[in-house]
Design an enzyme around this catalytic site. Structure first.
Site, PDB file in Angstrom:
ATOM      1  N   THR A  78       0.828  -1.208   0.000  1.00  0.00           N
ATOM      2  CA  THR A  78       0.000   0.000   0.000  1.00  0.00           C
ATOM      3  C   THR A  78       0.860   1.254   0.000  1.00  0.00           C
ATOM      4  OG1 THR A  78      -1.698  -1.165   1.278  1.00  0.00           O
ATOM      5  CG2 THR A  78      -1.801   1.228   1.259  1.00  0.00           C
ATOM      6  N   TYR A 111     -13.097  -4.684  -2.889  1.00  0.00           N
ATOM      7  CA  TYR A 111     -14.246  -4.262  -3.687  1.00  0.00           C
ATOM      8  C   TYR A 111     -15.221  -5.413  -3.982  1.00  0.00           C
ATOM      9  CZ  TYR A 111     -17.154  -1.745  -7.012  1.00  0.00           C
ATOM     10  OH  TYR A 111     -18.223  -1.164  -7.634  1.00  0.00           O
ATOM     11  N   TYR A 145      -2.881 -10.237   4.462  1.00  0.00           N
ATOM     12  CA  TYR A 145      -2.915  -8.806   4.787  1.00  0.00           C
ATOM     13  C   TYR A 145      -4.369  -8.405   4.982  1.00  0.00           C
ATOM     14  CZ  TYR A 145      -2.062  -3.734   3.998  1.00  0.00           C
ATOM     15  OH  TYR A 145      -1.993  -2.365   4.094  1.00  0.00           O
ATOM     16  N   ARG A 197      -9.487  -0.279   3.993  1.00  0.00           N
ATOM     17  CA  ARG A 197      -9.211  -0.030   2.571  1.00  0.00           C
ATOM     18  C   ARG A 197      -9.986  -0.986   1.666  1.00  0.00           C
ATOM     19  NH1 ARG A 197      -4.855   3.064   0.730  1.00  0.00           N
ATOM     20  NH2 ARG A 197      -3.555   3.953   2.364  1.00  0.00           N
ATOM     21  N   LYS A 239      -0.465  -9.893   8.358  1.00  0.00           N
ATOM     22  CA  LYS A 239      -0.308  -8.473   8.698  1.00  0.00           C
ATOM     23  C   LYS A 239      -1.697  -7.984   9.058  1.00  0.00           C
ATOM     24  CE  LYS A 239       0.692  -3.878   6.841  1.00  0.00           C
ATOM     25  NZ  LYS A 239       1.015  -3.060   5.645  1.00  0.00           N
ATOM     26  N   ILE A 299       4.856  -4.464  10.247  1.00  0.00           N
ATOM     27  CA  ILE A 299       5.101  -4.027   8.866  1.00  0.00           C
ATOM     28  C   ILE A 299       4.715  -2.559   8.864  1.00  0.00           C
ATOM     29  CG2 ILE A 299       4.465  -4.300   6.443  1.00  0.00           C
ATOM     30  CD1 ILE A 299       4.111  -7.297   7.005  1.00  0.00           C
TER      31      ILE A 299
END
Length: 293
Positions: free
Chosen positions: A44, A107, A133, A138, A161, A203
């Site tokens: 990201t 999405y 992740y 997001r 993560k 991270i």
């Protein structure tokens, strides 16, 4: 994969928007010299969503060659298209990356079995370790704990993560998975709380500009110096907060440029940090002597 601080490294660009590989090389050497424990490339913070496939793999390959096995290199190759995720992951493995970071398919917002199918298809396509992740802010989807538990049994899926900011969720994962499954904080403001539940590191975004201090938080905690680790975590918290005052990586790139790293612009649709936010960022940087008064 690693214990300690893995930097979610930015991708430096030239003023014309192309990748600045020379600057990337300088940043990688900076991290080697300042105790960063792993490089997480094309995530990201690295603006991977605006890199085309050729750029994506070129950045990974350059990083692998530059680091040359001194510390692990982990590449973000996630996608909301399972076939595309497999393609990127295979190419990253071919150029010699040590591991992969796989974001939840954003999405589309699939169901539990869809998540399992997606991650297992990618894991089955490669022979290197994978870190899940989870970043629902997001992606619009949180990986259910039972899905993490199921995926943790796959031979190639070795950690997560966790960037939801929900410490209760972290605790429940830690309760359900084996000790060999690594939990990394995806939030710089809760490194110590995550470590307290069995986490192995972070991270990190702040590690782009304060790599040694980020490494030290983890090392202090894991060597029993919990009070010292907590003190450093709390000292950095106001600056950490300022790094997320607008969408990451807008503030961290601004901070690096203010400090003289010359990492270049953002790629659209990301845009320069606002004047109001810049004032807050500058104020926190001055408190830590990152820039002069």
């Amino acid at each position: 994969m690693f214990t300690g601080s893995g930097v979610a490294i930015i991708t430096p660009f030239k003023e014309d928007g192309t990748i600045n590989f020379e600057k990337l090389g300088e940043l990688l050497e900076f991290h080697i010299k300042n105790s960063t424990d792993a490089i997480i490339i094309t995530g990201t913070t690295g603006e991977a969503s605006t890199l085309n496939d050729e750029e994506h793999i070129a950045v990974i390959e350059y990083t692998v060659k530059k680091i040359n096995k001194r510390i692990p290199v982990i590449a973000g190759t996630g996608s909301n298209d399972t076939a595309h995720g497999i393609k990127l992951s295979k190419k990253a493995e071919e150029v010699g990356v040590d591991g992969l970071l796989q974001v939840t398919p954003y999405y589309n917002r699939t169901n539990k079995q869809g998540l399992i199918n997606h991650f297992e298809a990618i894991a089955n396509s490669v022979n290197i370790p994978i870190i899940l992740y989870n970043v629902p802010g997001r992606t619009g989807i949180n990986i259910p704990v039972e899905v993490v538990e199921h995926l943790s049994k796959h031979k190639n899926i070795i950690g997560i993560k966790e960037a939801s900011g929900n410490i209760s969720y972290v605790a429940e994962i830690a309760r359900r998975v084996e000790e060999e499954f690594y939990i990394y904080s995806g939030n710089d403001d809760i490194i110590v709380p995550t470590l307290s539940l069995g986490g192995r590191g972070v991270i990190s975004v702040i590690a782009n500009i304060m790599p040694k201090e980020t490494h030290d938080i983890v090392e202090l905690f894991l060597t029993g110096q919990i009070k010292e680790a907590s003190k450093l975590q709390l000292k950095l918290k106001p600056f950490i907060d300022s790094l997320f005052i607008e969408t990451n990586p807008i503030p961290i790139k601004k901070a690096m440029n203010l400090k003289g790293y010359e990492v270049g612009p953002l790629r659209p649709p990301l845009y320069e940090l606002s004047k109001e936010s810049t004032k807050i960022l500058v104020n926190e940087m001055k408190k830590l002597n990152l820039i002069k008064e």
